[in-house]
Write an enzyme that holds these catalytic residues in place. Structure first.
Site, short mmCIF file in Angstrom:
data_model
loop_
_atom_site.label_atom_id
_atom_site.label_comp_id
_atom_site.label_asym_id
_atom_site.label_seq_id
_atom_site.Cartn_x
_atom_site.Cartn_y
_atom_site.Cartn_z
N GLY A 1 14.91 7.14 -5.52
CA GLY A 1 13.91 8.12 -5.14
C GLY A 1 13.72 8.10 -3.64
O GLY A 1 13.97 7.09 -2.99
N GLY B 1 8.52 6.93 1.88
CA GLY B 1 9.44 5.81 1.79
C GLY B 1 10.57 6.08 0.82
O GLY B 1 10.69 7.15 0.25
N VAL C 1 12.82 4.54 -2.55
CA VAL C 1 12.70 3.62 -3.67
C VAL C 1 14.10 3.22 -4.13
O VAL C 1 14.97 4.06 -4.31
CB VAL C 1 11.92 4.27 -4.82
CG1 VAL C 1 11.77 3.27 -5.96
CG2 VAL C 1 10.58 4.73 -4.35
N ASP D 1 -3.06 11.43 -5.03
CA ASP D 1 -1.88 12.30 -5.10
C ASP D 1 -1.46 12.45 -6.56
O ASP D 1 -0.33 12.14 -6.93
CB ASP D 1 -0.75 11.73 -4.26
CG ASP D 1 0.35 12.76 -4.06
OD1 ASP D 1 0.13 13.95 -4.38
OD2 ASP D 1 1.44 12.37 -3.59
#
Ligand code: NAG
Ligand code: NAG
Ligand code: NAG
Ligand code: NAG
Ligand code: NAG
Ligand code: NAG
Ligand code: NAG
Ligand code: NAG
Ligand code: NAG
Ligand code: NAG
Ligand code: NAG
Length: 760
Positions: free
Chosen positions: A435, A440, A442, A553
């Protein structure tokens, strides 16, 4: 000045011995010792050095026996004389004096036709002198000669030497062994001798043969004599070579009556001890009574003078130390040798040998130094690296985290080291990325053999966030809810901290609704269950801590699905606890378009009701299967929420509901309930929105409506069993599929081969 030889010599024409007495009776008259010789004294005469106790003239010598005179032998030529004997050398160290001694002769006078003798006696008794028995020999030269040496003073000593020439051709230069030449030793302690020729030494016959007509006899320094055949063949040769006198060595000593030996002298009772210098010692005379003085070892000079002995600088010339690599150090009365660096003194051979131990020592020392310094450097570097890591750790609140972890034993939270994570992700290999997002990247990682984890490398965070990171980590790590992705650990050693989550394999709700595999229709009830589970998770978050943890979020892409397609709310990791001061509001800008709470956009204040709003959008997605924001449609149609709200206002909900929901799987009551719930969640004013708990409860209620009574019971049973057992794995759920028979949900669902874990 009268010539010494003239005064000394008496010639008797007949065989009667000529006696020349060298009377040094002055010596017998004792004179008191002189403390110091007068400064006016003369210390040289005719090139001969004169040293005290010898001296020239009154008050310059130690005693009369050492009283010399400096006499003119020829015009302008002076010689030192002791009495009427010329002195050649004076040695304090050897305790000797060399003097010139007249030669006794016995010759055939052809003119008179008779033998003529000229004999001498030497009387040194009563003086400091004795004939050196070591260096002198009674020497006789002649072809038919017998000469006697006699001492009839205090003892009776007579000896003689015979010399013949059987055949002149047998004579050899340098050999004095009875042929033409004879030598004999004398005893010690002789201070007198008289020479006489035997009458048999008549050379009147052989002189006619052309051989030497003279016989010679004298006590002389042996070293100075070397026999020559000319002494036989030429009558005058021997007498002429030496001008009638030859050197004799006398041993002198301090022979005062009161101090005949060192033992008596050093008692110093009479105050006449002659060794006046410090660092001097007394030495017994080697020949006769009395003693000599000598400077102590390491000193040189005149021991008979006060302060006469001074230190020898052994190093000045002819250094006694090894010539190669040696260093000489003079000390008072002694010296010391050392060797230059790298060499060691060998005392036996007096050499400076290469010091192998030193060389090896230095070499080893050098190597050790090199090794140590390189080790030290490595350690330093490592420490530097560790320091950096620790700095990061501290910056990221690692210390607080550790403190808490220690105080709360058994906290299921791991602080990973950087190395562990590097290993787990194959050095962050690209193939491991699962991801990517604004905050950032993943990665999927494998730790402890085969446990999968998801590692999130955050984008740069600011200092304030860094400080609170550990604190947040701590709280988030404690959250343990089946519908919330578990934070397993973190890594704080790096500049930007990394988060480690449990690995959730089956993608997101977003993919489930809007993904490619829409052809496979997802049972509406499954979506509803996922929504319900997500609501439970969020509700748990909101109620977990005070102030509440706000997700910030909420969106379908952040609702992950595990192996059993159970919802797991994720990515709250970067959200923080609800901010309590105004300063923080400004920095808190987050959320995703389409899900954003309009009130938040006005007030910039993120509340748990903002999450409720966003969840309302998710409900719309579930209901309509549409994306929250359609950028390609007409402006009024772009936002799903405004589209929905206007449809609700016009009471025309059917336009936005897809056919399979509308009148298909969802009952009217369920659809209406969901729409109503969504509308409440999307209320412009946060205060009018229900809490997450209420949303979850309502969803739970609506779900029950959607199930057939007989299925409902089963489902409830399974549901309650899994709750009771406390496991998070509600492993399967019975659904009423379009085919009309119960199926295991997992088999029915579109399988997403790629495990997804989206970052915001
Ligand atoms: C030396 O010897 C000769 C002959 O034997 C003798 O006449 C003479 O007196 C001696 N001289 C002394 C001083 O003894
Ligand atoms: C030697 O010394 C004595 C006494 O010290 C003195 O009377 C005499 O004049 C001195 N003689 C000479 C030659 O200096
Ligand atoms: C030393 O010798 C000289 C000359 O031989 C003499 O004049 C003098 O008196 C002597 N002095 C002593 C102290 O014997
Ligand atoms: C002894 O004296 C002679 C002459 O005065 C000199 O040539 C010689 O070198 C001296 N010897 C020593 C050992 O001083
Ligand atoms: C002392 O004696 C030694 C050996 O007998 C000799 O070599 C040296 O020349 C002597 N010294 C003096 C000053 O006569
Ligand atoms: C005095 O000492 C030196 C060296 O110490 C030695 O050579 C010498 O023979 C000594 N002299 C006497 C008279 O003993
Ligand atoms: C001396 O020696 C030589 C040769 O050695 C010999 O011919 C001669 O006869 C000898 N003379 C006498 C007197 O023995
Ligand atoms: C003997 O020796 C002296 C001195 O060495 C020399 O003058 C003389 O001529 C020699 N006489 C003969 C006959 O060789
Ligand atoms: C030996 O020599 C000395 C000095 O040259 C001289 O006076 C003496 O007469 C000589 N004696 C003989 C026997 O030639
Ligand atoms: C010897 O004795 C005298 C007087 O008795 C004294 O002045 C001197 O210092 C003594 N010397 C030594 C070496 O003892
Ligand atoms: C002294 O030197 C000799 C020859 O150079 C050598 O054989 C010997 O081992 C040395 N002795 C010592 C004690 O070093």
């Amino acid at each position: 000045m009268p010539k010494a030889k003239d005064r000394m010599k008496v010639v008797s024409i007949h065989l009667a011995a000529a006696v020349v007495a060298v009377l040094l009776l002055l010596a017998a008259k004792r004179t008191p010792a002189i403390a110091v010789p007068s400064p006016q004294c003369q210390w040289q005469c005719g090139g001969v050095d004169i040293a005290f106790p010898f001296g020239i003239g009154d008050n310059c010598s130690l005693s009369a026996g050492f009283n010399l005179s400096c006499q003119e032998v020829q015009s302008g030529v002076y010689r030192p004389f002791q009495g009427n004997i010329e002195v050649l050398n004076i040695s304090l160290i050897n305790g000797t004096v060399r003097e010139l001694n007249p030669v006794s002769t016995y010759c055939y006078d052809s003119s008179s036709g008779s033998m003529e003798s000229s004999t001498w006696y030497f009387d040194a008794s009563g003086t400091p002198y004795r004939f050196s028995d070591v260096q002198n020999k009674f020497t006789v030269i002649g072809c038919q000669t017998l000469a006697y040496i006699t001492d009839n003073t205090d003892k009776s000593y007579q000896s003689g030497c015979v010399s013949t020439c059987q055949n002149v051709s047998d004579l050899t230069d340098g050999s004095c062994s009875g042929m033409g030449c004879c030598q004999t030793n004398i005893p010690k302690k002789m201070g007198f001798y008289n020479v006489s020729f035997d009458p048999a030494s008549d050379t009147s016959q052989i002189s006619r043969l052309g051989l030497g007509s003279c016989s010679y006899a004298v006590l002389m320094e042996a070293e100075e004599f070397s026999f020559s055949t000319t002494y036989i063949t030429n009558t005058t040769a021997f007498n002429d070579t030496n001008s009638g006198r030859v050197p004799v060595v006398m041993d002198w000593a301090i022979r005062d009556d009161g101090a005949p030996s060192c033992e008596l002298a050093t008692r110093n009772e009479t105050g006449t001890y002659a060794c006046r210098s410090g660092n001097s010692k007394c030495v017994e005379s080697p020949n006769g009574p009395g003693y000599l003085c000598n400077c102590s070892g390491g000193y040189e000079g005149n021991p008979y003078l006060p302060d006469g002995c001074h230190d020898v600088d052994e190093c000045k010339k002819n250094s006694p130390c090894p010539s190669v690599g040696g260093v000489c150090h003079n000390t008072v009365g002694a010296y010391r040798c050392s060797c230059r660096a790298g060499r060691r003194l060998n005392k036996q051979n007096n050499t400076c040998d290469p010091d192998t131990t030193l060389i090896t020592g230095v070499t080893i020392g050098f190597l050790v130094l090199v090794i140590f310094s390189s080790f030290g450097y490595m350690i330093l570097q490592k420490r530097k690296l560790n320091q950096v890591k620790q700095d990061h750790f501290r910056q990221h609140g690692g210390m607080i985290l550790f403190e808490r972890m220690r105080s709360e034993n058994g906290l299921a939270f791991t602080v990973f080291s950087e190395a562990e994570l590097v290993k787990a992700t194959d050095s962050y290999d690209k193939s491991r990325i699962i991801g990517k997002g604004g905050h950032g990247t993943v990665y999927k990682g494998i730790v402890k053999g085969n446990v999968p984890i998801a590692i999130k490398r955050c984008a740069l965070i600011d200092d304030r966030q860094k400080k609170e990171f550990g604190q947040e980590m701590l709280i988030l790590s404690q959250i343990n809810h089946k519908n919330i992705v578990k934070l397993e650990g973190c890594c704080l050693e790096v500049e930007v901290p990394m988060l480690v989550y449990e690995f959730v394999p089956n993608g997101t709700l977003y993919e489930l609704i809007h993904g490619k595999n829409q052809a496979l229709q997802i049972p509406f009830s499954t979506l509803l269950r996922i929504a319900h589970e997500a609501a439970e998770g969020l509700s748990f978050l909101h109620s977990y801590a005070s102030p509440p943890i706000i997700h910030g979020d909420v969106k379908s892409a952040n609702i992950l699905l595990d192996g059993n397609y159970m919802a797991k709310v994720s990515d709250f990791g970067a959200s923080i606890l609800a901010p309590s001061d105004k300063e923080q509001y400004v920095t808190m800008v987050q959320g995703t378009c389409g899900y954003l709470d309009p009130e938040y956009m006005q007030t910039c204040q993120l509340t748990e009701k903002s999450d409720v709003y966003s969840f309302g959008v998710i409900l719309l997605e579930v209901l309509t299967g549409q994306e929250p924001l359609k950028l390609d449609g007409p402006e009024t149609q772009r936002s799903l929420s405004s589209k929905f709200l206007s449809a609700m206002k016009e009471n025309n909900l059917d336009v936005i509901l897809p056919s399979h929901v509308n009148g298909g799987q969802g009952s009217n009551e369920l659809i209406r309930g969901l729409a109503e719930l969504a509308k409440q969640c999307l209320d412009m004013c946060g205060c009018n929105r229900p809490s997450m708990k209420e949303v979850a409860d309502e969803l739970g209620r609506l779900r029950k409506l959607s199930l057939h009574p007989w299925v409902q019971i089963d489902a409830e049973m399974i549901e309650s069993q899994s709750l009771l057992s406390g496991t998070t794995t509600a492993s399967f759920e019975i659904e009423v599929g379009t085919t009309g028979y119960p199926t295991q949900e997992a088999e029915n669902l579109p399988m997403n081969p790629r495990s997804s874990y989206y970052a915001r």
